[in-house]
Design a protein around this motif. Structure first.
Motif, PDB file in Angstrom:
ATOM      1  N   LEU A  78       0.829  -1.205   0.000  1.00  0.00           N
ATOM      2  CA  LEU A  78       0.000   0.000   0.000  1.00  0.00           C
ATOM      3  C   LEU A  78       0.867   1.260   0.000  1.00  0.00           C
ATOM      4  N   ALA A  79       1.963   1.237   0.766  1.00  0.00           N
ATOM      5  CA  ALA A  79       2.856   2.390   0.778  1.00  0.00           C
ATOM      6  C   ALA A  79       3.489   2.624  -0.588  1.00  0.00           C
ATOM      7  N   LEU A  80       3.851   1.542  -1.271  1.00  0.00           N
ATOM      8  CA  LEU A  80       4.402   1.683  -2.620  1.00  0.00           C
ATOM      9  C   LEU A  80       3.344   2.144  -3.608  1.00  0.00           C
ATOM     10  N   ALA A  81       2.099   1.695  -3.408  1.00  0.00           N
ATOM     11  CA  ALA A  81       1.022   2.069  -4.331  1.00  0.00           C
ATOM     12  C   ALA A  81       0.713   3.556  -4.261  1.00  0.00           C
ATOM     13  N   VAL A  82       0.781   4.138  -3.072  1.00  0.00           N
ATOM     14  CA  VAL A  82       0.493   5.568  -2.931  1.00  0.00           C
ATOM     15  C   VAL A  82       1.744   6.429  -3.066  1.00  0.00           C
ATOM     16  N   ARG A  83       2.873   5.805  -3.474  1.00  0.00           N
ATOM     17  CA  ARG A  83       4.132   6.525  -3.669  1.00  0.00           C
ATOM     18  C   ARG A  83       4.592   7.219  -2.381  1.00  0.00           C
ATOM     19  N   LEU A  84       4.557   6.484  -1.281  1.00  0.00           N
ATOM     20  CA  LEU A  84       4.991   7.033  -0.009  1.00  0.00           C
ATOM     21  C   LEU A  84       6.508   7.156  -0.014  1.00  0.00           C
ATOM     22  N   ARG A  85       7.013   8.342   0.246  1.00  0.00           N
ATOM     23  CA  ARG A  85       8.447   8.597   0.203  1.00  0.00           C
ATOM     24  C   ARG A  85       9.110   8.262   1.530  1.00  0.00           C
ATOM     25  N   ALA A  86      10.416   8.044   1.456  1.00  0.00           N
ATOM     26  CA  ALA A  86      11.166   7.718   2.667  1.00  0.00           C
ATOM     27  C   ALA A  86      11.140   8.877   3.662  1.00  0.00           C
ATOM     28  N   GLY A  87      11.111  10.100   3.164  1.00  0.00           N
ATOM     29  CA  GLY A  87      11.035  11.249   4.058  1.00  0.00           C
ATOM     30  C   GLY A  87       9.741  11.296   4.842  1.00  0.00           C
ATOM     31  N   ASP A  88       8.634  10.904   4.206  1.00  0.00           N
ATOM     32  CA  ASP A  88       7.352  10.862   4.907  1.00  0.00           C
ATOM     33  C   ASP A  88       7.373   9.819   6.016  1.00  0.00           C
ATOM     34  N   VAL A  89       7.943   8.648   5.700  1.00  0.00           N
ATOM     35  CA  VAL A  89       8.029   7.587   6.707  1.00  0.00           C
ATOM     36  C   VAL A  89       8.917   8.023   7.861  1.00  0.00           C
ATOM     37  N   ARG A  90      10.029   8.674   7.550  1.00  0.00           N
ATOM     38  CA  ARG A  90      10.937   9.132   8.590  1.00  0.00           C
ATOM     39  C   ARG A  90      10.275  10.196   9.459  1.00  0.00           C
ATOM     40  N   ALA A  91       9.488  11.078   8.859  1.00  0.00           N
ATOM     41  CA  ALA A  91       8.825  12.124   9.634  1.00  0.00           C
ATOM     42  C   ALA A  91       7.800  11.546  10.598  1.00  0.00           C
ATOM     43  N   VAL A  92       7.197  10.421  10.238  1.00  0.00           N
ATOM     44  CA  VAL A  92       6.225   9.785  11.131  1.00  0.00           C
ATOM     45  C   VAL A  92       6.919   8.937  12.180  1.00  0.00           C
ATOM     46  N   LEU A  93       8.019   8.292  11.796  1.00  0.00           N
ATOM     47  CA  LEU A  93       8.710   7.394  12.732  1.00  0.00           C
ATOM     48  C   LEU A  93       9.462   8.146  13.828  1.00  0.00           C
ATOM     49  N   LEU A  94       9.974   9.330  13.518  1.00  0.00           N
ATOM     50  CA  LEU A  94      10.758  10.066  14.525  1.00  0.00           C
ATOM     51  C   LEU A  94       9.961  10.359  15.802  1.00  0.00           C
ATOM     52  N   PRO A  95       8.712  10.857  15.708  1.00  0.00           N
ATOM     53  CA  PRO A  95       7.960  11.052  16.967  1.00  0.00           C
ATOM     54  C   PRO A  95       7.624   9.743  17.666  1.00  0.00           C
ATOM     55  N   LEU A  96       7.561   8.627  16.903  1.00  0.00           N
ATOM     56  CA  LEU A  96       7.227   7.344  17.508  1.00  0.00           C
ATOM     57  C   LEU A  96       8.434   6.615  18.077  1.00  0.00           C
ATOM     58  N   ALA A  97       9.636   7.167  17.877  1.00  0.00           N
ATOM     59  CA  ALA A  97      10.849   6.484  18.350  1.00  0.00           C
ATOM     60  C   ALA A  97      10.833   6.221  19.853  1.00  0.00           C
ATOM     61  N   PRO A  98      10.433   7.179  20.703  1.00  0.00           N
ATOM     62  CA  PRO A  98      10.376   6.849  22.142  1.00  0.00           C
ATOM     63  C   PRO A  98       9.407   5.718  22.459  1.00  0.00           C
ATOM     64  N   ILE A  99       8.281   5.673  21.746  1.00  0.00           N
ATOM     65  CA  ILE A  99       7.310   4.600  21.987  1.00  0.00           C
ATOM     66  C   ILE A  99       7.898   3.254  21.579  1.00  0.00           C
ATOM     67  N   LEU A 100       8.626   3.225  20.468  1.00  0.00           N
ATOM     68  CA  LEU A 100       9.234   1.970  20.019  1.00  0.00           C
ATOM     69  C   LEU A 100      10.301   1.493  21.008  1.00  0.00           C
ATOM     70  N   VAL A 101      11.128   2.427  21.481  1.00  0.00           N
ATOM     71  CA  VAL A 101      12.158   2.054  22.452  1.00  0.00           C
ATOM     72  C   VAL A 101      11.530   1.557  23.754  1.00  0.00           C
ATOM     73  N   PHE A 102      10.497   2.251  24.208  1.00  0.00           N
ATOM     74  CA  PHE A 102       9.816   1.828  25.438  1.00  0.00           C
ATOM     75  C   PHE A 102       9.180   0.459  25.263  1.00  0.00           C
ATOM     76  N   THR A 103       8.608   0.192  24.073  1.00  0.00           N
ATOM     77  CA  THR A 103       7.989  -1.108  23.827  1.00  0.00           C
ATOM     78  C   THR A 103       9.017  -2.230  23.912  1.00  0.00           C
ATOM     79  N   VAL A 104      10.182  -2.034  23.299  1.00  0.00           N
ATOM     80  CA  VAL A 104      11.227  -3.064  23.332  1.00  0.00           C
ATOM     81  C   VAL A 104      11.714  -3.285  24.760  1.00  0.00           C
ATOM     82  N   LEU A 105      11.993  -2.204  25.466  1.00  0.00           N
ATOM     83  CA  LEU A 105      12.487  -2.343  26.838  1.00  0.00           C
ATOM     84  C   LEU A 105      11.449  -2.979  27.751  1.00  0.00           C
ATOM     85  N   PHE A 106      10.205  -2.609  27.576  1.00  0.00           N
ATOM     86  CA  PHE A 106       9.151  -3.171  28.426  1.00  0.00           C
ATOM     87  C   PHE A 106       9.012  -4.671  28.206  1.00  0.00           C
TER      88      PHE A 106
END
Length: 263
Positions: free
Chosen positions: A55-83
């Motif tokens: 789906l991401a490839l179908a809508v031509r989702l760019r790497a910059g868009d993914v990075r912009a969404v992942l950066l705010p979620l980085a603390p949540i991802l780290v907390f999930t792994v540690l938990f």
């Protein structure tokens, strides 16, 4: 050549996804989220992640868009792994660190949660990429229609929501214009934190005045068009499920069944 013609020529899959009824796409998104969170095996997780990537490839989702969404979620991802690593102490021990053990099951569960979050993020962003705000507002109105039977003013709420969403870019443009005007008058927005706050505070008064001016104009326009004079306002474009919408709903059903069968 218009932008619409360029999208039709360069992004045929994106045009197909945009042509699907927003209600069907929302149903697919909800089913996909439930199926992804329910997936336990590597095969079912791989299936959900593959669909999200497609789906991401179908809508031509760019790497910059993914990075912009992942950066705010980085603390949540780290907390999930540690938990997961610190709380799941049962299973095959791989590494012993003091009183804590890193088990194979904990790493697998942490990896599963990361894959789930990545798949949900890609699918949600892809959904927003191929769905307009007007379609979302129309879908929300359709979902809230049963509340009219109990006296809830659904149309007033939808109008308020659409106005609020429409005002965001207006406020951004006004803020940028005021800031540019202040810079032209040799105002400085650099320096210490207190100096920056003082410089930006000078923009709030004209921005607030401009916002009230736009709000008064919009209120007059709404009253001039006779809003709330009739029981239910009419719409220019009516929503129709169509073949593509039915196919999208069937795809959601097949996905849910596949995840249940695979496990």
């Amino acid at each position: 050549m218009s932008g619409r013609n360029l999208i039709k020529r360069d992004c045929p899959l994106l045009c197909v996804l945009r042509g699907i009824d927003a209600r069907a796409k929302l149903a697919f998104l909800v089913v996909f989220m439930v199926a992804t969170l329910h997936a336990r095996s590597g095969a079912s997780l791989g299936l959900c992640l593959a669909i999200a990537v497609l789906l991401a490839l179908a809508v031509r989702l760019r790497a910059g868009d993914v990075r912009a969404v992942l950066l705010p979620l980085a603390p949540i991802l780290v907390f999930t792994v540690l938990f997961q690593v610190l709380t799941l102490q049962q299973g095959t021990v791989l590494v012993q660190v003091g009183g804590f053990a890193i088990t194979q099951e904990a790493l697998y569960e942490a990896g599963r949660m990361l894959v789930c979050l990545l798949a949900l993020m890609l699918t949600s962003v892809s959904f927003m990429r191929c769905t307009t705000v007007e379609e979302l507002i129309s879908t929300l109105r359709w979902l809230l229609t049963p509340l009219r039977a109990v006296g809830v003013r659904v149309d007033a709420f939808i109008l308020s929501l659409s106005v609020a969403l429409g005002f965001l870019p207006v406020l951004v443009r006004e803020f940028r214009a005021l800031r540019t005007a202040q810079l032209a008058r040799l105002a400085s927005f650099d320096g210490t934190v207190r100096e920056r706050l003082r410089a930006y505070m000078n923009l709030f008064a004209p921005l607030l005045r401009s916002s009230f001016t736009h709000a008064d104009g919009l209120a007059d326009a709404v009253l001039a068009r006779g809003f709330s004079c009739g029981p239910v306002p009419t719409q220019l474009h009516t929503q129709r499920l169509g073949f593509s919408g039915v196919a999208c709903v069937l795809a959601a059903v097949v996905l849910a069944a596949g995840v249940v069968v695979i496990g």
